[in-house]
Design a protein around this motif. Structure first.
Motif, PDB file in Angstrom:
ATOM      1  N   HIS A 185       0.786  -1.229   0.000  1.00 17.05           N
ATOM      2  CA  HIS A 185       0.000   0.000   0.000  1.00 17.05           C
ATOM      3  C   HIS A 185       0.822   1.284   0.000  1.00 17.05           C
ATOM      4  O   HIS A 185       0.279   2.352  -0.218  1.00 17.05           O
ATOM      5  N   PHE A 186       2.128   1.138   0.279  1.00 20.40           N
ATOM      6  CA  PHE A 186       2.954   2.345   0.356  1.00 20.40           C
ATOM      7  C   PHE A 186       4.259   2.140  -0.410  1.00 20.40           C
ATOM      8  O   PHE A 186       4.764   1.009  -0.484  1.00 20.40           O
ATOM      9  N   PRO A 187       4.806   3.236  -0.945  1.00 20.80           N
ATOM     10  CA  PRO A 187       6.126   3.133  -1.562  1.00 20.80           C
ATOM     11  C   PRO A 187       7.171   2.998  -0.465  1.00 20.80           C
ATOM     12  O   PRO A 187       6.953   3.476   0.651  1.00 20.80           O
ATOM     13  N   PRO A 188       8.290   2.344  -0.762  1.00 16.57           N
ATOM     14  CA  PRO A 188       9.362   2.318   0.238  1.00 16.57           C
ATOM     15  C   PRO A 188       9.923   3.731   0.386  1.00 16.57           C
ATOM     16  O   PRO A 188       9.913   4.511  -0.565  1.00 16.57           O
ATOM     17  N   HIS A 189      10.348   4.054   1.577  1.00 15.30           N
ATOM     18  CA  HIS A 189      10.851   5.406   1.809  1.00 15.30           C
ATOM     19  C   HIS A 189      12.131   5.647   1.010  1.00 15.30           C
ATOM     20  O   HIS A 189      12.922   4.737   0.801  1.00 15.30           O
ATOM     21  N   GLU A 190      12.315   6.868   0.547  1.00 17.69           N
ATOM     22  CA  GLU A 190      13.462   7.191  -0.311  1.00 17.69           C
ATOM     23  C   GLU A 190      14.796   6.967   0.405  1.00 17.69           C
ATOM     24  O   GLU A 190      15.766   6.530  -0.196  1.00 17.69           O
ATOM     25  N   THR A 191      14.827   7.281   1.673  1.00 21.10           N
ATOM     26  CA  THR A 191      16.073   7.122   2.430  1.00 21.10           C
ATOM     27  C   THR A 191      16.181   5.697   2.984  1.00 21.10           C
ATOM     28  O   THR A 191      17.127   4.979   2.684  1.00 21.10           O
ATOM     29  N   LEU A 192      15.176   5.324   3.775  1.00 22.56           N
ATOM     30  CA  LEU A 192      15.144   3.960   4.316  1.00 22.56           C
ATOM     31  C   LEU A 192      14.467   3.050   3.294  1.00 22.56           C
ATOM     32  O   LEU A 192      13.289   3.192   3.012  1.00 22.56           O
ATOM     33  N   LYS A 193      15.218   2.093   2.781  1.00 23.77           N
ATOM     34  CA  LYS A 193      14.665   1.260   1.695  1.00 23.77           C
ATOM     35  C   LYS A 193      13.963   0.006   2.212  1.00 23.77           C
ATOM     36  O   LYS A 193      13.976  -1.033   1.572  1.00 23.77           O
ATOM     37  N   HIS A 194      13.406   0.084   3.419  1.00 27.06           N
ATOM     38  CA  HIS A 194      12.736  -1.103   3.979  1.00 27.06           C
ATOM     39  C   HIS A 194      11.542  -0.662   4.824  1.00 27.06           C
ATOM     40  O   HIS A 194      11.317   0.525   5.013  1.00 27.06           O
ATOM     41  N   PHE A 195      10.806  -1.643   5.332  1.00 26.69           N
ATOM     42  CA  PHE A 195       9.630  -1.353   6.146  1.00 26.69           C
ATOM     43  C   PHE A 195       9.793  -1.873   7.570  1.00 26.69           C
ATOM     44  O   PHE A 195       8.801  -2.101   8.265  1.00 26.69           O
ATOM     45  N   ASN A 196      11.025  -2.055   8.005  1.00 22.82           N
ATOM     46  CA  ASN A 196      11.264  -2.648   9.322  1.00 22.82           C
ATOM     47  C   ASN A 196      10.533  -1.925  10.447  1.00 22.82           C
ATOM     48  O   ASN A 196      10.073  -2.557  11.393  1.00 22.82           O
ATOM     49  N   ASP A 197      10.445  -0.602  10.358  1.00 19.94           N
ATOM     50  CA  ASP A 197       9.744   0.163  11.388  1.00 19.94           C
ATOM     51  C   ASP A 197       8.397   0.660  10.901  1.00 19.94           C
ATOM     52  O   ASP A 197       7.798   1.532  11.509  1.00 19.94           O
ATOM     53  N   GLY A 198       7.953   0.117   9.785  1.00 17.08           N
ATOM     54  CA  GLY A 198       6.644   0.505   9.269  1.00 17.08           C
ATOM     55  C   GLY A 198       6.729   1.557   8.192  1.00 17.08           C
ATOM     56  O   GLY A 198       7.670   1.569   7.398  1.00 17.08           O
ATOM     57  N   VAL A 199       5.760   2.456   8.211  1.00 17.65           N
ATOM     58  CA  VAL A 199       5.579   3.406   7.117  1.00 17.65           C
ATOM     59  C   VAL A 199       5.743   4.832   7.639  1.00 17.65           C
ATOM     60  O   VAL A 199       5.329   5.142   8.753  1.00 17.65           O
ATOM     61  N   CYS A 200       6.333   5.681   6.813  1.00 12.70           N
ATOM     62  CA  CYS A 200       6.542   7.093   7.163  1.00 12.70           C
ATOM     63  C   CYS A 200       5.192   7.819   7.222  1.00 12.70           C
ATOM     64  O   CYS A 200       4.330   7.647   6.363  1.00 12.70           O
ATOM     65  N   VAL A 201       5.046   8.647   8.279  1.00 13.73           N
ATOM     66  CA  VAL A 201       3.807   9.400   8.486  1.00 13.73           C
ATOM     67  C   VAL A 201       3.381  10.160   7.242  1.00 13.73           C
ATOM     68  O   VAL A 201       2.192  10.212   6.902  1.00 13.73           O
ATOM     69  N   THR A 202       4.334  10.718   6.544  1.00 12.80           N
ATOM     70  CA  THR A 202       4.029  11.510   5.352  1.00 12.80           C
ATOM     71  C   THR A 202       3.243  10.706   4.328  1.00 12.80           C
ATOM     72  O   THR A 202       2.293  11.222   3.727  1.00 12.80           O
ATOM     73  N   TYR A 203       3.614   9.456   4.144  1.00 13.22           N
ATOM     74  CA  TYR A 203       2.913   8.624   3.162  1.00 13.22           C
ATOM     75  C   TYR A 203       1.491   8.305   3.620  1.00 13.22           C
ATOM     76  O   TYR A 203       0.556   8.259   2.814  1.00 13.22           O
ATOM     77  N   ILE A 204       1.334   8.088   4.910  1.00 15.84           N
ATOM     78  CA  ILE A 204      -0.010   7.842   5.441  1.00 15.84           C
ATOM     79  C   ILE A 204      -0.870   9.088   5.253  1.00 15.84           C
ATOM     80  O   ILE A 204      -2.016   9.012   4.830  1.00 15.84           O
ATOM     81  N   LYS A 205      -0.260  10.231   5.523  1.00 16.98           N
ATOM     82  CA  LYS A 205      -0.966  11.499   5.352  1.00 16.98           C
ATOM     83  C   LYS A 205      -1.418  11.663   3.896  1.00 16.98           C
ATOM     84  O   LYS A 205      -2.571  12.001   3.617  1.00 16.98           O
ATOM     85  N   GLU A 206      -0.525  11.399   2.966  1.00 17.00           N
ATOM     86  CA  GLU A 206      -0.862  11.570   1.547  1.00 17.00           C
ATOM     87  C   GLU A 206      -1.985  10.620   1.127  1.00 17.00           C
ATOM     88  O   GLU A 206      -2.912  11.015   0.422  1.00 17.00           O
ATOM     89  N   LYS A 207      -1.894   9.387   1.581  1.00 12.39           N
ATOM     90  CA  LYS A 207      -2.869   8.381   1.158  1.00 12.39           C
ATOM     91  C   LYS A 207      -4.268   8.684   1.702  1.00 12.39           C
ATOM     92  O   LYS A 207      -5.264   8.448   1.033  1.00 12.39           O
TER      93      LYS A 207
END
Lengths: 100, 100
Positions: free
Chosen positions: B31-53
């Motif tokens: 449901h989310f793109p991988p973060h540009e800096t952190l290339k994994h989902f180990n800690d979940g999803v960046c707030v910014t992406y949740i906000k955008e979605k």
DNA sequence: CAAACATATCTATAATTCTCGATATATAAA
DNA sequence: TTTATATATCGAGAATTATAGATATGTTTG
């Protein structure tokens, strides 16, 4: 189970008394007297006893229980002038499965 | 788990978008793109992406996520200026166990 | 240090939910 | 059929929650 119904269930679970009722109904015989006419808990507990235990007004408890039935958390059965309520374990399971 | 916390969780689950976020976080990579800096989902999803979605305002999404973290539904991790969120499966399990 | 960006908090209005008394309906008992 | 009892629904004011703009805080980058 879908998001809409799950959210309706969430609304029911957002109030301490409603949640408490669901907990009590896990073990009716522990928390309520058996009904004077019906000497068993096959269909759950009589609304009147739930009303007395919560000390809410009749209209409030009726609204609570109606909503909990509408979203599938409870099953309502009429015996004469009394309504009995028990947990709907099937929906509860669907809800917890949806969440996990 | 106790009635008070369970009810707080119920409040979080009483809103379709909050419930939806929890569903999305089951499978972040879907449901989310991988973060540009952190290339994994180990800690979940960046707030910014949740906000955008969700298309909610920044303050609203921040409030949502903060409350969901407070009642234990989410785990928040900071990496520099970003916050990442993932499901707290332990609390979710405690909640569903409490309910059933 | 200043500027830029991400997130959190404050404040206020809008929207929803709570709660009850009044009233309606359903069933039983007299 | 009249009266009594149990539950449901209606309508309204009180209380709570939703939501966002403004602003504050924290962090990185230049």
């Amino acid at each position: 189970m879908n998001l809409k119904i799950a959210t309706e269930i969430g609304k029911c679970l957002s109030n301490q008394i409603r949640f408490q009722i669901l907990e009590w109904l896990k073990e009716p015989e522990k928390h309520f007297p058996p009904h004077e006419t019906l000497k068993h808990f096959n269909d759950g507990v009589c609304v009147t006893y739930i009303k007395e235990k919560t000390e809410l007004s009749q209209s409030t408890i009726s609204t609570y229980l109606t909503n909990m039935e509408k979203c599938g958390l409870l099953i309502s059965t009429r015996h004469g002038k009394w309504s009995y309520l028990k947990r709907n374990e099937e929906t509860i399971k669907q809800f917890t499965d949806f969440l996990t």
